[in-house]
Design an enzyme around this catalytic site. Sequence first.
Site, short mmCIF file in Angstrom:
data_model
loop_
_atom_site.label_atom_id
_atom_site.label_comp_id
_atom_site.label_asym_id
_atom_site.label_seq_id
_atom_site.Cartn_x
_atom_site.Cartn_y
_atom_site.Cartn_z
N GLU A 439 43.10 -11.33 2.91
CA GLU A 439 41.73 -12.10 2.97
C GLU A 439 40.85 -11.26 3.31
O GLU A 439 39.94 -11.64 4.47
CB GLU A 439 42.09 -13.35 3.81
CG GLU A 439 42.99 -14.36 3.49
CD GLU A 439 43.51 -15.38 4.18
OE1 GLU A 439 43.55 -16.37 3.93
OE2 GLU A 439 43.56 -15.15 5.72
N GLU A 517 51.86 -16.91 0.58
CA GLU A 517 51.94 -17.81 1.82
C GLU A 517 52.05 -19.29 0.95
O GLU A 517 51.40 -19.49 0.13
CB GLU A 517 50.56 -17.78 2.46
CG GLU A 517 50.45 -16.46 3.29
CD GLU A 517 48.90 -16.68 4.42
OE1 GLU A 517 48.52 -17.93 4.43
OE2 GLU A 517 48.57 -15.71 4.43
#
Length: 1007
Positions: A439, A517
């Site tokens: 991220e 994820e």
Amino acid sequence: MTIAALSSTTPGSDSRLAPRAWLHTDAPALSLNGEWDFRWSPVADVPEPGPNDEWGTIPVPAHWVLHGHGAPSYTNLQYPFPIDPPHPPEENPTGDYRRTFSLPTSFDAAARVLLRFDGVESHFRVWLNGSEVGWATGSRLATEFDVTSLLRPGSNEVRVRVHQWSAASYLEDQDQWWLPGIFRDVTLLARPSAPIDDVFVRAGWTAVLGDAATAGTAASGRPSTGTGTITFPTLDAVFPVRFSVPDLGIDVTWASASDVGPITVEGVEPWSAELPRLYDATLATGTAAGGASAASGGETVSLRLGFRTVAIEGDRFLVNGERVVFHGVNRHETHPLRGRVFDEEHARADMARMKRNNVNAIRTSHYPPHPRVLDLADELGFWVILECDLETHGFIFTDWVGNPSDDPAWEDAYLDRIARTVERDKNHPAIVMWSLGNESGTGRNLAAMSQWVHARDAERPVHYEGDYTGEYTDVYSRMYPSLQETESIGGGTPTPLLGCGPAAAARQRSKPFIHCEYVHAMGNGPGQIAEYEALVDKYPRLHGGFVWEWRDHGLLTHTASGQPYYGYGGDFGEVVHDGNFVMDGLVLPDDSPTPGLAEFAAVVAPIRLSVSDRTLLVENRYHSASTAGLRFCWTLSRNGVVEASGRFAPGVVAARASATVPVPDEVLAATASEPAPGEELWFDVTAELAGPTAWADTGHVVARTQTLVASREAEPPRASRQGWDGDRLGDGTFTARGDLVGFKGHEVAGPRLELWRAPTDNDSLASQGGYETADPVLTHGVGDPDAPASATRWRSRGLDRLTHRLVAVTRTDSGLVQRVRVAAANSGWGVDVTHRWTLTDSGLVLQTDAVPFGAWDVTWPRIGVRFDLPVGLLDSEATWFGTGPLESYADSSHAARVGRFTAPVRALSVEYSMPQETGHRPGLRTLSVGDLTVSTVGAHRAGFTLSPWTAQQIGRAGHPYELPTPDHTYLYLDAAQHGLGSRACGLDVLPEHQLWPRAFSWSVVLA
């Protein structure tokens, strides 16, 4: 040093040594772990220590915020300081460390001495005997300095100044606690005159041509053997060097670097996460390598070789020629007392727990772990995606303006981080993929990192989820895409891909796909694991994924009165924080596995068992292991009581193969005749370990299935000839309103219709309701304001504060009928409820009919009735015939089975770090607690919950210690509950698991 240096984007001083592998060596070492002198300041601009300064002490390794200096801080997205790159704030906690040491005699022959720091957060500067050694950043990365010239005979003093914030902090915005300090080992390393400074060994494996079980197992159950090829892309040593692998008969000596070449050997067993075969090897210099006496100051390095070959072929990710399916977890380093300080015993126990729950892969979110974790992964067997220490997530709040990922001024820092990641851990067979970080948006610096990795290690693919268009990564990776989008990626009907035009979408669809994820294990949940797994079964392009995440990060703290609890964001006075979003693991802070972990283990079990009328199918879904290490057992139970059992032998089933065996004769015989009324015959089959392993004992259940092979509905209870005795009806005492107030001499209250449950984290958070179609900047913690959380909608409709109005009560000869209208204040919709009590030969039957009225526009959390029972029952045991042993819900029920179970009443609930709905067990047949028995009647079986608190009390508490002292035992008998979903970060409850208002009718017997 000036404070301005903390704003430098340079990753460290030129005195840092080049990164190299973390090696097991016989060269002398001196640990500097232990008690250090310590002083702390809340700011960075603090004078250098003087002779009269006061010092305390602190252990190293440790985080100073866990030892009374400052406080920990949790953020998921937010930077806990102004976004003003590359500048840190002036309010910059700073710790000065010092200690003295004397070199042992084993260092006398050292040609050089290195000072190694394995982890310091976030910026540190080192002095030795008053002279500056250098400085470094990169909190979870190793740093070495050559301190040979600064050492002196006798006592030496090392001093370290650590600043919590620096320019490097902008690169370390991982979803975790900010925990400054020297938190990994500090070591002095004696380097011999004939050293082995760095090694990169690659052990490839190729199946023998014609082997029917190419990368799996032979018919004997033993791993297939093949050809192993050992190469050394790096061997930085003083020659001659001797290389030995005793189990393979390898013993060669190379006189010079030019002699080093590939070594091919036959009869090699491959390494895999299921069969982690390791070969002990050594590299030696000096006399151990046959060198001259002048080179006697040699070194021996121990290696553990795992032979395996990683490749991408088309849209398949392969190890040893076979597709890998990741049943993985994201693993942070966290402990409620130590924070990120490593403890090997705990790590081994944790990873053994993973293995026992069918976890086969680890993504090291979001940084390299302590190097011993990777030794354990090699030994125990895990597929590992090793992630770089990088995240710049907080720049979403500036729309990524200023993000270092695309700023040339930060390129050296990015390349430094990936080099230190890869070089330290390159020799581990468990690592099958490198990840650039997490991220951090996208940009030229990430592309440069990928280019560096490909040049350094061409075998292992490069992963980075944020490369949505696939410009510089080898696999397509996403977080929390919907089931529809996942199916599209796998090969179903094409839908638009996040951030992709047609060309980029085509590129991404040609690659192996990974959920880096998925299904967010926060609180009670996650749901929907099975739906994702079904897609992985259906589409070979999909390679599984990694649950977020393995364990809660709760830090043990105490209330003002000394009561312990596990703290989360906001419990330590943070200015900004992200609440309990750090409590999102399959394991609680105290090491307790959650029911969600049991659900995961059941869904991803590597052996799939299925029963038809006369046959039993055994499917081996392992990548490379046969069933030779397993035994297969069965039981036949009548109403939860085992009446027959045995074993069956499907033979050794090779990896990715299957076998069919007949259903045991005892089962066929038992089902040949019709069961008696109310009887159920359940056929259970388990695959168990036939012997002990490094991670579980003999008998550990790897997989199981349960099949109802015969049943007959019970005959309805017959009305009793007895009737009312004043206000008593059988064992029950009723008021004139028709409320039950006593039973068997106990004070009770009920029934009370209940639509509310204490919101789960997935009920409460709306962060990811539309994540799969959101802008890429909308990630953890940022939601769609047009899609409020379920709990918000439920509260707006008053489901937590229902009022009850008696409409009518009518006595009959053997019972009563009570009609109640249930609604909330300022609401025009509600539920008309009829409670029908009948005295029967089995006890008091309660039939509840609930019919909604009005324009309902929200789901219901539950529909059931509540009874308030004596508080003393909390200290008794509950015994039930129904689903168990753990809680389960509509979209999280694969770990549940029907049987007879017993547990303390207080143990029926899970103590989640934030109190929430827990303890629901659907499909009840009979429940006994104290001298009270509850049975279900009819085809619709209610679920039950026994709790010390009401749903409203639980929903008002932020921590377990905030729950009131119990004054009742609350029994909920639910006709249905809403599913769990994964909406805290992922999908909401799927339509088929949602509870929408409709009419319900269910019956129970109290006896």
